[in-house]
Design a protein around this motif. Structure first.
Motif, short mmCIF file in Angstrom:
data_model
loop_
_atom_site.label_atom_id
_atom_site.label_comp_id
_atom_site.label_asym_id
_atom_site.label_seq_id
_atom_site.Cartn_x
_atom_site.Cartn_y
_atom_site.Cartn_z
N ILE A 145 4.51 -13.82 -19.40
CA ILE A 145 4.00 -12.59 -20.01
C ILE A 145 4.43 -11.44 -19.12
O ILE A 145 4.31 -11.52 -17.88
N LEU A 146 4.97 -10.42 -19.74
CA LEU A 146 5.36 -9.23 -18.99
C LEU A 146 4.67 -8.03 -19.61
O LEU A 146 4.73 -7.83 -20.83
N ILE A 147 3.97 -7.27 -18.77
CA ILE A 147 3.25 -6.10 -19.26
C ILE A 147 3.76 -4.89 -18.50
O ILE A 147 3.74 -4.88 -17.26
N ILE A 182 4.72 -1.75 -23.01
CA ILE A 182 5.62 -2.79 -23.53
C ILE A 182 5.00 -4.12 -23.13
O ILE A 182 4.66 -4.34 -21.97
N LEU A 183 4.87 -4.96 -24.11
CA LEU A 183 4.28 -6.28 -23.88
C LEU A 183 5.29 -7.31 -24.36
O LEU A 183 5.80 -7.22 -25.47
N GLN A 184 5.61 -8.24 -23.48
CA GLN A 184 6.59 -9.25 -23.87
C GLN A 184 6.03 -10.65 -23.64
O GLN A 184 5.59 -10.99 -22.53
N PHE A 185 6.06 -11.44 -24.69
CA PHE A 185 5.67 -12.85 -24.57
C PHE A 185 6.93 -13.69 -24.73
O PHE A 185 7.64 -13.56 -25.72
N LEU A 186 7.19 -14.55 -23.76
CA LEU A 186 8.29 -15.52 -23.89
C LEU A 186 7.67 -16.90 -24.05
O LEU A 186 6.62 -17.18 -23.47
N GLY A 187 8.32 -17.75 -24.80
CA GLY A 187 7.81 -19.10 -25.00
C GLY A 187 8.33 -19.69 -26.28
O GLY A 187 9.45 -19.39 -26.69
N ASP A 188 7.53 -20.54 -26.88
CA ASP A 188 7.90 -21.15 -28.15
C ASP A 188 6.61 -21.34 -28.95
O ASP A 188 5.85 -22.26 -28.70
#
Lengths: 172, 160
Positions: free
Chosen positions: B70-72, B138-144
């Motif tokens: 998670i990147l905030i 900016i909110l970024q979720f990485l995953g599946d």
């Protein structure tokens, strides 16, 4: 034969204007008569053209054919070389391209800083957890803002569908 | 031969691309931007099935465990926010992202949701809040994860 006539014939001979007959006469003269000293030089030049008795080396034919054969051998060797080159060249080209590409890649990687794994902002899972929940809450708030009209619309659509359904198929 | 060369180039440069870092990492270096990064390792340290993971009857942990990071990124500065959002939008344009949803709220905040992947297998989800007057995020979720996972999660949070 007059010496002067011979001189004239020789002049014409050197110019390339003599007929075969005249050349025969010249040749006869140089062969048979004692050549005056003034014409000795000309005699030697003329006879070198017309002397039939030039010794031909007995192995001339052999030498010529050997020479021709050696040309042939040369060519064969060359074609064999080029065959080798032709066979080799695709591999060389591929090898060169691979080298080139990896070289470029290496340079590109060398130029750009190595990707550093991003460091965790929090060392404490509880802090990270709180931040995560805050982020999810923020995300959800905004997401729901977008979804609410859709859900409202869905309710309206459902209502409308019901009305249409009732109008088309009234209860008996 | 040329085909081979092109194929080779392709392989090499896509390999290079895959080795590239998170495209949003650059924003963590921006002055005036507060960044929070939470790795998969940190996510896995969260208490599983804990009471406080339950929001509105929905287990949020389920969603969290499908994430790899998670990147905030937040900023309260109007100008920095503008710059951050426009840079992010450039990143989105060049990065083959798909617009998931666009929300314009009453307080003039523009919120865009972008995703990468298929709805049943989302690899990256990004929310960009263009706060005209206040905070930009900016909110970024990485995953599946799936679109349904997100819907469930947001439902839980909005009920809470």
């Amino acid at each position: 034969m007059q010496i002067e006539e011979i001189h004239k014939l020789l002049d014409r001979f050197y110019k390339g204007e003599t007929s075969l007959d005249e050349e025969k006469r010249l040749s006869d003269f140089f062969r048979q008569e004692i050549v005056p000293t003034s014409l000795e030089e000309d005699s030697r030049v003329f006879l070198s053209f017309y002397d039939q008795n030039v010794p031909i080396p007995s192995d001339l034919e052999q030498r010529i054919s050997a020479l021709i054969d050696s040309f042939d051998d040369d060519r064969k060797m060359k074609s064999e070389k080029s065959k080798v080159r032709r066979l080799l060249s695709p591999f060389l080209v591929v090898a060169a391209s691979v080298l080139l590409v990896f070289g470029i890649r290496f340079l590109v990687q060398y130029d750009s800083p190595q990707p550093v794994l991003m460091a965790d902002t929090y060392q404490n899972p509880n802090d990270a957890y709180r931040a995560t929940m805050h982020a999810l809450q923020l995300f959800s708030d905004n997401f729901e803002k977008g979804m609410q009209p859709i859900e409202k619309a869905a309710v309206h659509v459902e209502k409308t569908q019901k009305i249409i359904h009732q109008t088309i198929y009234p209860k008996q | 031969m040329r085909k081979l060369l092109i194929a080779l180039l392709f392989v090499v440069f896509t390999a290079n691309l895959s080795a590239q870092k998170n495209p949003f990492e650059q924003f963590t270096e921006m002055d005036g931007v507060t960044s929070v990064y939470i790795s998969k390792n940190m996510l896995s340290l969260f208490p599983k099935n804990a009471k406080n993971m339950n929001y509105g009857g929905i287990d949020v942990g389920n969603f969290l465990h499908k994430l790899s990071s998670i990147l905030i990124l937040t900023t309260e500065d109007k100008n920095i926010g503008k710059r951050m959002v426009s840079l992010a939008n450039n990143q989105i344009k060049s990065g083959n992202y798909e617009l998931l949803m666009r929300v314009k709220s009453d307080d003039d905040d523009n919120v865009n949701f972008f995703m990468k992947g298929k709805p049943e297998s989302i690899r990256e989800l990004i929310m960009i809040v263009d706060g005209s007057d206040d905070e930009s995020v900016i909110l970024q979720f990485l995953g599946d994860f799936t679109l349904q996972d997100i819907q469930k999660m947001t439902e839980g949070f909005s009920k809470d």
